[in-house]
Enzyme design. Structure first.
Site, PDB file in Angstrom:
ATOM      1  N   ARG A   1     -12.448  11.049  -1.121  1.00  0.00           N
ATOM      2  CA  ARG A   1     -11.615  11.328  -2.298  1.00  0.00           C
ATOM      3  C   ARG A   1     -12.049  12.661  -2.877  1.00  0.00           C
ATOM      4  O   ARG A   1     -13.235  12.876  -3.127  1.00  0.00           O
ATOM      5  CB  ARG A   1     -11.763  10.245  -3.371  1.00  0.00           C
ATOM      6  CG  ARG A   1     -11.200  10.702  -4.725  1.00  0.00           C
ATOM      7  CD  ARG A   1     -11.155   9.632  -5.776  1.00  0.00           C
ATOM      8  NE  ARG A   1     -10.090   8.691  -5.498  1.00  0.00           N
ATOM      9  CZ  ARG A   1      -9.569   7.867  -6.421  1.00  0.00           C
ATOM     10  NH1 ARG A   1     -10.022   7.891  -7.658  1.00  0.00           N
ATOM     11  NH2 ARG A   1      -8.609   7.028  -6.103  1.00  0.00           N
TER      12      ARG A   1
ATOM     13  N   HIS B   1      -1.919  10.312  -2.019  1.00  0.00           N
ATOM     14  CA  HIS B   1      -2.763   9.137  -2.263  1.00  0.00           C
ATOM     15  C   HIS B   1      -2.222   7.992  -1.392  1.00  0.00           C
ATOM     16  O   HIS B   1      -1.690   7.002  -1.891  1.00  0.00           O
ATOM     17  CB  HIS B   1      -2.688   8.779  -3.748  1.00  0.00           C
ATOM     18  CG  HIS B   1      -3.732   7.797  -4.209  1.00  0.00           C
ATOM     19  ND1 HIS B   1      -4.761   7.358  -3.405  1.00  0.00           N
ATOM     20  CD2 HIS B   1      -3.896   7.171  -5.403  1.00  0.00           C
ATOM     21  CE1 HIS B   1      -5.514   6.511  -4.088  1.00  0.00           C
ATOM     22  NE2 HIS B   1      -5.011   6.367  -5.298  1.00  0.00           N
TER      23      HIS B   1
ATOM     24  N   GLN C   1      -2.867   4.088  -1.743  1.00  0.00           N
ATOM     25  CA  GLN C   1      -2.192   3.516  -2.916  1.00  0.00           C
ATOM     26  C   GLN C   1      -0.791   3.017  -2.554  1.00  0.00           C
ATOM     27  O   GLN C   1      -0.348   1.952  -2.993  1.00  0.00           O
ATOM     28  CB  GLN C   1      -2.100   4.596  -4.009  1.00  0.00           C
ATOM     29  CG  GLN C   1      -1.377   4.156  -5.266  1.00  0.00           C
ATOM     30  CD  GLN C   1      -2.173   3.145  -6.083  1.00  0.00           C
ATOM     31  OE1 GLN C   1      -3.329   3.378  -6.376  1.00  0.00           O
ATOM     32  NE2 GLN C   1      -1.563   2.041  -6.449  1.00  0.00           N
TER      33      GLN C   1
ATOM     34  N   ASP D   1       2.634   7.164 -13.809  1.00  0.00           N
ATOM     35  CA  ASP D   1       1.221   7.509 -13.589  1.00  0.00           C
ATOM     36  C   ASP D   1       0.802   8.368 -14.783  1.00  0.00           C
ATOM     37  O   ASP D   1       1.657   8.847 -15.552  1.00  0.00           O
ATOM     38  CB  ASP D   1       1.106   8.288 -12.255  1.00  0.00           C
ATOM     39  CG  ASP D   1      -0.330   8.628 -11.871  1.00  0.00           C
ATOM     40  OD1 ASP D   1      -1.277   8.090 -12.487  1.00  0.00           O
ATOM     41  OD2 ASP D   1      -0.502   9.448 -10.940  1.00  0.00           O
TER      42      ASP D   1
ATOM     43  N   CYS E   1      -0.211   2.922 -10.731  1.00  0.00           N
ATOM     44  CA  CYS E   1      -1.395   2.937  -9.855  1.00  0.00           C
ATOM     45  C   CYS E   1      -2.673   2.637 -10.624  1.00  0.00           C
ATOM     46  O   CYS E   1      -3.650   2.162 -10.041  1.00  0.00           O
ATOM     47  CB  CYS E   1      -1.502   4.284  -9.154  1.00  0.00           C
ATOM     48  SG  CYS E   1      -1.518   5.680 -10.288  1.00  0.00           S
TER      49      CYS E   1
ATOM     50  N   ARG F   1      -4.701  -3.290  -3.453  1.00  0.00           N
ATOM     51  CA  ARG F   1      -5.455  -2.149  -2.906  1.00  0.00           C
ATOM     52  C   ARG F   1      -6.512  -2.655  -1.917  1.00  0.00           C
ATOM     53  O   ARG F   1      -6.735  -2.061  -0.880  1.00  0.00           O
ATOM     54  CB  ARG F   1      -6.171  -1.373  -4.027  1.00  0.00           C
ATOM     55  CG  ARG F   1      -5.294  -0.736  -5.090  1.00  0.00           C
ATOM     56  CD  ARG F   1      -4.398   0.352  -4.566  1.00  0.00           C
ATOM     57  NE  ARG F   1      -5.089   1.349  -3.778  1.00  0.00           N
ATOM     58  CZ  ARG F   1      -5.883   2.324  -4.250  1.00  0.00           C
ATOM     59  NH1 ARG F   1      -6.085   2.442  -5.552  1.00  0.00           N
ATOM     60  NH2 ARG F   1      -6.454   3.208  -3.442  1.00  0.00           N
TER      61      ARG F   1
HETATM   62  N1  NVA Z   1      -2.462  11.104 -10.346  1.00  0.00           N
HETATM   63  C1  NVA Z   1      -3.693  10.425 -10.664  1.00  0.00           C
HETATM   64  C2  NVA Z   1      -3.854   9.210  -9.833  1.00  0.00           C
HETATM   65  C3  NVA Z   1      -5.079   8.381 -10.151  1.00  0.00           C
HETATM   66  C4  NVA Z   1      -5.201   7.166  -9.273  1.00  0.00           C
HETATM   67  C5  NVA Z   1      -4.864  11.374 -10.478  1.00  0.00           C
HETATM   68  O1  NVA Z   1      -4.905  12.078  -9.471  1.00  0.00           O
HETATM   69  O2  NVA Z   1      -5.728  11.422 -11.352  1.00  0.00           O
HETATM   70  N1   CP Z   2      -5.335   3.826  -8.442  1.00  0.00           N
HETATM   71  C1   CP Z   2      -6.546   4.345  -8.150  1.00  0.00           C
HETATM   72  O1   CP Z   2      -6.728   5.084  -7.202  1.00  0.00           O
HETATM   73  O2   CP Z   2      -7.508   3.975  -9.004  1.00  0.00           O
HETATM   74  P1   CP Z   2      -8.992   4.560  -9.043  1.00  0.00           P
HETATM   75  O3   CP Z   2      -8.885   6.007  -9.486  1.00  0.00           O
HETATM   76  O4   CP Z   2      -9.714   3.702 -10.036  1.00  0.00           O
HETATM   77  O5   CP Z   2      -9.578   4.490  -7.669  1.00  0.00           O
END
Ligand code: NVA
Ligand code: CP
Length: 330
Positions: free
Chosen positions: A108, A135, A138, A231, A272, A317
């Site tokens: 990540r 992502h 997800q 989101d 998400c 998930r």
């Molecule tokens: N768009 C958000 C998703 C978090 C799961 C981010 O990248 O922070």
């Molecule tokens: N939805 C998601 O990816 O959550 P986290 O950022 O907690 O992993």
């Protein structure tokens, strides 16, 4: 012939056929049934995976950790402070070392090119646990949740309200195109998905019967909608000083009771997570003090309402990530 994705990396759903995506979804449902019935499934005993996180996480990290342990694997978690990658050691060198010790790598972080390079240099399956662009793990959980609600997803309309060019919106557009759904990106013109990705998804859609729609009109986004998705308005890695501009642009795209009422009565709400639906977080409270906004992308009445499915989605998930690991490592 059966589907086989053993040895493949999972970087974006653009790389997978509809049949391969459905295979992972079927496997996820099977893992969910086993977990719920207490059926042990340590099918990858002896394997080892490493989770490399350059951004924070609750769901993704926990899903990989629990999923890996349920499959009988060993897990190492590395956060940005505890690996040499990028600071004292190049990405390629790190990838080569991890590839010699581990059977699979989750990453990540920021650029999509990093997860691609990890896959290129490590020689083992790499799973994208979120980049600035996509992502994909997800999306499997999202579609699994939609399937649990409606059965067949083909022809269902899913609208993403908000920052329609973020990683989650991009990946939703891809998965909807792949699975013959009607995807609607509903947000301000400034925050629409990149034209080249829209073109790629439209080409996929032409094969699957999906449709891709972009609109700045919330009424159009909600009309005939089966799944309302949103989101956070500022994603990880974006600067804090962007909040004021985002709030101004995205306030009209908040998912609230009035918007839900314009969708199909059978519609569900997905997110998400994490979510700013109240003032129970430091950022939520700070935004309330500065902008007098008690909730951002979704209001509490929707988040706590009967159409909300975000916690089923969060649980999924774990089942879907387990399926991805199993299918690529077995
Ligand atoms: N768009 C958000 C998703 C978090 C799961 C981010 O990248 O922070
Ligand atoms: N939805 C998601 O990816 O959550 P986290 O950022 O907690 O992993």
């Amino acid at each position: 012939m059966g589907i086989n994705i053993r040895g493949r990396s999972f970087l974006t759903l653009l790389d997978f056929t509809p049949a391969e995506i459905n295979y992972m979804l079927d496997l996820s449902a099977e893992f969910k049934r086993m977990k719920n019935n207490g059926v042990e499934h340590k099918w990858l005993t002896g394997k080892q995976v490493v989770l490399l996180f350059e951004k924070t996480s609750t769901r993704t990290r926990c899903a990989f950790e629990v999923g890996a342990r349920d499959l009988g694997m060993g897990v190492t978690f590395l956060d940005p402070g505890s690996s040499q990658m990028g600071k004292k050691e190049s990405l390629a060198d790190t990838a080569k070392v991890l590839g010699r010790m581990y059977d699979g790598i989750e990453y990540r972080g920021f650029k999509q090119s990093v997860v691609e390079d990890l896959a290129r240099y490590s020689g083992v399956p790499v799973w994208n646990g979120l980049t600035d662009a996509f992502h994909p793990t997800q999306m499997l959980a999202d579609i699994m949740t939609v399937k649990e609600e409606f059965g067949d997803v083909r022809g269902r309309k899913l609208t993403f309200f908000g920052d329609a060019r973020n990683n989650v919106a991009n990946s939703l557009m891809v998965v909807c195109a792949k699975l013959g759904m009607h995807f609607c990106a509903c947000g301000p013109k400034e925050l629409m998905p990149a034209a080249d990705l829209v073109e790629k998804c439209k080409a996929v859609a032409a094969e699957t019967g999906a449709t891709i729609e972009l609109t700045d009109d919330v009424n159009q986004g909600a009309r005939d909608c089966d799944v309302l998705y949103t989101d956070i308005w500022v994603s990880m890695g974006e600067p804090d000083d962007i909040w004021a501009e985002r709030i101004k642009l995205l306030r009209p795209y908040q998912v609230n009771k009035e918007l839900m009422a314009q969708a199909k009565p059978t519609a569900i709400f997905l997110h998400c997570l994490p979510s700013f639906h109240d003032r129970e977080t430091t950022i939520g409270e700070d935004i309330y003090q500065k902008f007098d906004l008690p909730a951002m992308e979704v209001t509490d009445d929707v988040f706590l309402g009967t159409q909300a499915r975000q916690f089923d989605e969060a649980e999924n998930r774990m089942h879907t990530i387990k399926a991805v690991m199993y299918a690529t490592l077995k």
